[in-house]
Design an enzyme around this catalytic site. Structure first.
Site, PDB file in Angstrom:
ATOM      1  N   ASP A 173       6.290   2.714   1.643  1.00 51.16           N
ATOM      2  CA  ASP A 173       5.080   2.826   2.472  1.00 51.16           C
ATOM      3  C   ASP A 173       5.511   3.250   3.875  1.00 51.16           C
ATOM      4  O   ASP A 173       6.043   2.440   4.629  1.00 51.16           O
ATOM      5  CB  ASP A 173       4.345   1.480   2.549  1.00 51.16           C
ATOM      6  CG  ASP A 173       3.712   1.098   1.213  1.00 51.16           C
ATOM      7  OD1 ASP A 173       4.147   1.638   0.174  1.00 51.16           O
ATOM      8  OD2 ASP A 173       2.802   0.262   1.205  1.00 51.16           O
ATOM      9  N   LYS A 200      -2.783   5.393   2.532  1.00 53.94           N
ATOM     10  CA  LYS A 200      -3.044   3.973   2.741  1.00 53.94           C
ATOM     11  C   LYS A 200      -3.716   3.797   4.088  1.00 53.94           C
ATOM     12  O   LYS A 200      -3.385   4.490   5.054  1.00 53.94           O
ATOM     13  CB  LYS A 200      -1.692   3.254   2.691  1.00 53.94           C
ATOM     14  CG  LYS A 200      -1.728   1.766   2.932  1.00 53.94           C
ATOM     15  CD  LYS A 200      -0.332   1.171   2.695  1.00 53.94           C
ATOM     16  CE  LYS A 200      -0.238  -0.249   3.227  1.00 53.94           C
ATOM     17  NZ  LYS A 200       1.105  -0.813   3.081  1.00 53.94           N
ATOM     18  N   LYS A 225      -4.841   3.388  -1.139  1.00 52.04           N
ATOM     19  CA  LYS A 225      -4.491   1.984  -0.973  1.00 52.04           C
ATOM     20  C   LYS A 225      -5.081   1.432   0.318  1.00 52.04           C
ATOM     21  O   LYS A 225      -4.620   1.767   1.403  1.00 52.04           O
ATOM     22  CB  LYS A 225      -2.964   1.819  -0.947  1.00 52.04           C
ATOM     23  CG  LYS A 225      -2.533   0.379  -0.684  1.00 52.04           C
ATOM     24  CD  LYS A 225      -1.033   0.210  -0.734  1.00 52.04           C
ATOM     25  CE  LYS A 225      -0.632  -1.195  -0.302  1.00 52.04           C
ATOM     26  NZ  LYS A 225       0.816  -1.378  -0.231  1.00 52.04           N
TER      27      LYS A 225
END
Lengths: 768, 318
Positions: free
Chosen positions: B155, B218, B254
């Protein structure tokens, strides 16, 4: 991993996560129990009591989806209507005599009662109308309470804010077969707030208004203020012509509205019309297309809007918009209204048949039809429908679009968009989608509709007037304008019927008049003829005939032109032509012109007063009348200036609140500004204005007739009647912040209306 | 896991015209939470489904191997065994989607998961998380080290200053380099939407991240003041759909930060279902970054099974 999941519970969608129907037996309990308290037989609610007369026909109230009989509803007859009106008249005396604060308290208590019983209200409404319960619960019921609170505040300040105005009296309210109870709330709240009482005639088998009336009636001291009777459409003229009914508020189909207008012409009751259900959405190439698609869903496929939608899409984004629309339609879910997860319910067999017919015809006229969504295949359900490529001249393209159809057509330029959007007799509501402020405003002001939202669709707020123009009616709901619908200046003389009953509509205004010279003309000079003043000059009437009029002592006073339907048409056309130029004037210029007119009036004061005197008016009263006219002109001039271009910021964007809509005067549209002004200085938070503006383009008196006349132009004979029916306010009150319809001051001179003017002298109205 | 997003050439015309209307998106966000309600066993099923999307996360300064170990065990057994048995889902292999930790804890996590006997992927935050204000060189190095340690999902946070100053090419190049550094690992790009200034910027940053080869986009790190919100998610999901229409590549989504209640998680599922469709409702394309959400879901399932509300001590901690 999850593909391996199996087992008896698999139906619970662990893999597909599709939404299944939710069982809803609990929801049914409350409305059923309430219907049981009435032994499943609903009568009328009059004067705080249930009225269940004997020997009446009854109509079954059915679940629109299953067809199950929920209750039977008694049909009213004329004497029930009379009883309800009588109750309302009695209640009016005490209700209007109470100070506004008392009425405010009552309205607030009603809002509380609704809040307490909202579950019953929303389940009952959803059960009998088939609309999605989510929309009723989160939209209608909440808005109903807001309406009551807003109007309670208006009532509590009525003595100061609306000094010089008095309630009209008993209001007759007529509602169409398919309506949300909210339509009733929009009308009863202002009426009750200002001190009127209401008799509502609801179509058979609509229990929600009865429940509302019961909730209001059981509140105590004012049982008769809201009376609800259910009955067939044939009772409409009966209610409208009951003595004591001062105003009829009608909401429904165009043809019925026309018929009612005809019935009421020359009668003492005023008429407020709200007709049709179609809406319009204008999608430009600078719009946030995804959000606009949500706007389409809000307008047509979410059970919020009552009718269908005309969708105009700029050619350059046509493909993109259509793709997104079709994709979005696939995710819509239709089903039983009480299911908490549906977007659309069903609206009964009649609505379903109507839309089926429309779509079939559209197809046969060459349109492409796209349908999608998760919709049950049984009869009363109809899938969301997108119609495109409908030839512009085909009958379907002219007809009103029914729920749940969206008729999409492309446009190339903003100018063309306006031409297309305005090229319809309807003028209800519209939304403009554009991220460019200038373009959005230009389009918003160019649209000839009652309500315009910008970058939003279908937002309603109690403080913002909404209404229609052209064939969509001429009444306003909400905000200050909504209040004035049920008020009149204090001391207005009671309205009298002013037209003969045996009027023949077929020849009215068309037949060659049969007036003969009124005998020898005595006096030094021949009696002056009064011509028609149209388009800035005097004209001879089409009939080339004159009618003698007499002064108060019976002597021949002069001749007035014998007007006819053609003259009216000419006058209307002149007004049409003058409108763009007049509306294009700056507010200052319009104000200056009105003031000049007032000055001219005062210069000729003595002449005017003496002519009035000849009509039998006392000299003093005549002078007062001329003075008042001049003062009125000045007041309106000042208002034109003041309201010309004001932009009020209602509030900054509060998270999660729907934007507020602006209010306008007679011709202003409530304009919704939800314009994002980013990127703002604070990271993560844009600065968002909701502008509430009253940008009155045409504050002046003759702006309203323009639209009004265009509404009735196809029926100019009714115009004359309507015109005759209205009269001067005849009081010294300050003008309302909107135009009062079509005044016809009794001034024996004809320079007043320099824009357009016609006399309809047939029925002995004094020459204007 | 599916194949990587190879990305596309940078095409600024995809983002140059885009306009996002903030109030309209807010209205849509408000509606979407009320339009799809699920109850009873449907709700239980949705909640179990939500469990399988969770990236069970711990990103604290005081993380040690012991709480990592506990977290990994919870990831493997997210719902109490007897509850799953009652739902007849015991043998269906319900685990969370991944475990998400700081780069320095990747080794511990890999070890703990191995000990628990499962192959849940390990996700590591990287590139100067959460602010992204370190040199590009160290940020890239961080990714490489995490991958070496066994993280299969990375991430990364983007450099917000590039978005706020409109340097889209530079942003594209940076993410491109992250992509390269990830090698076989999945690249999830954190846009830190709370700090991007406007929804239009959110859309543009999403598009650039996808063009540069992110497998997921995300919402936020969970460390900003504003984290995963519905309006932001709507804009990102629309960007994902536009990218799919343009290239045929399905990019994952996400949301992370601030998703604490089971009810929230249901709303997120229905949001994805409504905006993108059922095909996005699988762990390969949808994750929820959360630490406390799982306990609330477990409580709701407890209530569904037993009819009683659980005290927090009734359920194993994570």
């Amino acid at each position: 991993r999850l593909t391996t999941l199996r087992g008896p519970r698999e139906r619970v969608v662990i893999n597909r996560a599709s939404l299944l129907l939710i069982p809803f037996p609990n929801c049914l309990y409350l409305p059923q129990a309430w219907l049981d308290t009435q032994d499943r037989c609903l009568g009328h609610y009059v004067n705080g009591k249930w009225l269940k007369p004997e020997h009446r026909n009854s109509v079954p109230c059915q679940d629109p989806i299953t067809g199950e009989n929920l209750a039977s509803c008694l049909q009213a007859q004329a004497e029930d209507v009379a009883a309800a009106v009588e109750a309302a008249r009695t209640a009016f005396k005490s209700w209007s005599a109470h100070p506004g604060v008392v009425r405010a308290q009552h309205l607030v208590r009603l809002a509380k009662v609704i809040q307490k019983h909202q579950r019953l209200l929303w389940t009952l409404e959803s059960l009998v109308t088939g609309r999605a319960v989510r929309e009723v619960r989160d939209g209608d019921v909440q808005l109903a309470q807001q309406l009551l609170h807003y109007h309670a505040i208006q009532a509590s300040t009525q003595e100061e804010a609306l000094a010089g105005w008095e309630p009209m009296g008993v209001i007759g309210l007529i509602l169409p077969p398919t309506f949300s109870f909210l339509e009733m709330m929009w009308r009863i709240c202002p009426a009750l707030a200002v001190g009127c009482t209401v008799v509502a005639l609801v179509p058979p088998a609509s229990p929600t208004p009865l429940l509302l009336a019961q909730l209001s009636g059981e509140l105590g001291p004012f049982p008769g203020i809201l009376n609800v009777i259910s009955g067939p459409a044939s009772l409409v003229p009966v209610l409208a012509s009951q003595p004591g009914i001062q105003k009829v508020a009608f909401c429904g189909a165009l043809e019925e509205g026309r018929a009612l207008r005809r019935t009421l012409a020359g009668e003492c009751a005023e008429l407020g019309l709200a007709l049709g259900t179609e809406s319009l959405l204008l999608l430009t190439d600078t719009a946030d297309v995804d959000s606009a698609v949500e706007g389409v869903v809000d307008a047509a496929w979410s059970d919020r809007g009552p009718g269908g939608l005309r969708l105009l899409i700029q050619e350059s984004v046509w493909d993109e918009a259509m793709r997104r629309l079709q994709e979005r339609m696939g995710r819509l879910r239709s089903g039983r209204g009480l299911d908490g997860a549906v977007d659309m319910g069903a609206r009964g067999a009649a609505a379903c048949d109507l839309v089926q017919r429309f779509v079939r015809e559209a197809q046969s006229q060459g349109a492409q039809v796209f349908q999608a969504g998760d919709v049950p295949s049984e009869h009363p359900f109809y899938p969301p429908t997108l119609v495109s490529n409908l030839p512009p001249a085909s009958p379907c393209a002219r007809a009103e679009v029914p729920w749940p159809v969206v008729v999409a057509s492309p446009f190339r330029t903003a100018k063309e968009a306006l031409a297309l959007a305005n090229g319809t007799p309807r003028g209800g509501s519209a939304s403009v989608w554009s991220e460019r402020l200038g373009q959005a405003l230009e389009l918003g002001y160019g649209l000839q509709v009652g309500t315009v939202w910008i970058n939003a669709h279908g937002l309603r707020d109690p403080s913002v007037p909404t209404g229609g123009c052209k064939e969509s009616g001429c009444s306003w709901h909400g905000g200050p304008d909504g209040l004035y619908e049920y008020l009149r200046p204090s001391g207005t003389p009671a309205r009298l019927s002013c037209l003969s009953k045996n009027l023949n509509y077929d020849t009215f205004g068309l037949a060659v008049p049969s007036t003969l010279p009124a005998g020898p003309e005595i006096g030094p000079s021949p009696a002056p003829p009064y011509g028609l003043f149209v388009g800035g000059r005097f004209q001879a009437p089409g009939a080339r005939s004159s009618r003698p009029i007499q002064d108060s002592s019976g002597n021949l006073h002069g001749y007035v032109a014998e007007g006819g339907a053609k003259d009216i048409r000419g006058a209307v056309e002149a007004a049409h032509q003058a409108f763009p130029g007049w509306a294009g004037q700056s507010p200052g210029a319009r104000a200056a012109l009105l003031w000049a007119l007032a000055a001219a009036l005062e210069r000729r004061k003595s002449t005017l007063a003496s002519r009035l005197e000849r009509q039998g008016v006392e000299l003093k009263a005549a002078e007062a009348e001329v003075e008042l006219s001049a003062r009125r002109l000045r007041a309106w001039g000042a208002r034109a200036q003041a309201q010309g271009h004001t932009l009020q910021v209602k509030d900054l964007w509060a998270r999660g609140r729907a934007g507020q809509v602006g209010w306008g005067g007679a011709q202003t549209r409530g304009c919704e500004m939800s314009q994002a002004w980013g990127p703002a200085a604070t990271p993560g938070r844009g600065l968002h204005f909701n502008m509430r503006f009253a940008w009155d383009i045409q504050t002046l008196s003759w702006a309203k007739p323009y639209f009004f006349l265009s509404f009735l132009e196809t029926e100019s004979r009714s115009v004359a009647q309507a015109g005759v029916q209205w009269r001067d306010l005849g009081s010294l009150q300050a003008p309302p912040p909107r135009f009062m319809p079509f005044s016809c001051p009794r001034l024996p001179t004809n320079f007043l209306f320099f824009l357009f003017f016609f006399i309809f002298s047939r029925d002995g109205i004094s020459p204007c | 896991m599916s194949a990587h997003n190879r990305g596309t050439e940078l095409d600024l015309s995809w983002i140059s015209k885009i306009q996002v209307n903030h109030p309209a998106v807010l209205r849509r966000a408000e509606q979407i939470q009320a339009r799809r309600t699920v109850k009873k066993e449907w709700q239980a099923a949705w909640l179990l489904k939500a469990v399988t999307f969770i990236d069970l996360t711990t990103l604290s300064g005081d993380d040690t191997s012991s709480n990592i170990q506990r977290l990994c065990y919870k990831a493997k057994y997210p719902i109490r065994e007897d509850l799953l048995k009652a739902l007849n889902m015991y043998d269906k292999g319900i685990t969370t989607a991944a475990v998400c930790v700081y780069p320095a804890r990747v080794c511990d996590t890999v070890k703990a998961l191995k000990a628990a006997g499962c192959n849940i992927p390990v996700a590591s935050v990287a590139t100067g998380f959460p602010a992204g204000q370190t040199h590009l060189k160290t940020r890239l190095e961080e990714i490489r080290l995490a991958v070496e340690d066994g993280a299969t999902e990375i991430d990364v946070v983007i450099n917000r200053s590039l978005v706020l100053t409109g340097q889209w090419e530079a942003l594209y190049d940076e993410i491109r380099q992250f992509r390269k550094a990830c090698g076989e690992a999945h690249l999830k790009t954190i846009l830190a939407t709370g700090e991007l200034g406007s929804l239009t910027n959110v859309y543009k940053a999403s598009m650039i991240a996808m063009m540069a080869g992110s497998d997921f986009i995300k919402t936020s790190t969970g460390k900003e003041t504003v984290n995963a919100t519905f309006p932001v998610a709507i804009v990102m999901l629309r960007a994902i759909r536009d990218f799919f229409w343009k290239t045929g590549n399905k990019i994952g989504f996400k949301p992370a930060g601030g998703i604490r209640s089971a009810k929230d998680s249901l709303a997120w599922l229905s949001l994805v279902k409504e905006e993108l469709g059922d095909e996005w409702l699988k762990p390969e394309l949808f994750r929820i970054g959360a630490s406390t959400l799982l306990s609330d879901i477990e409580r709701q399932i407890y209530h569904h099974v037993t009819g009683r509300y659980a005290a927090y001590h009734d359920l194993p901690m994570s």
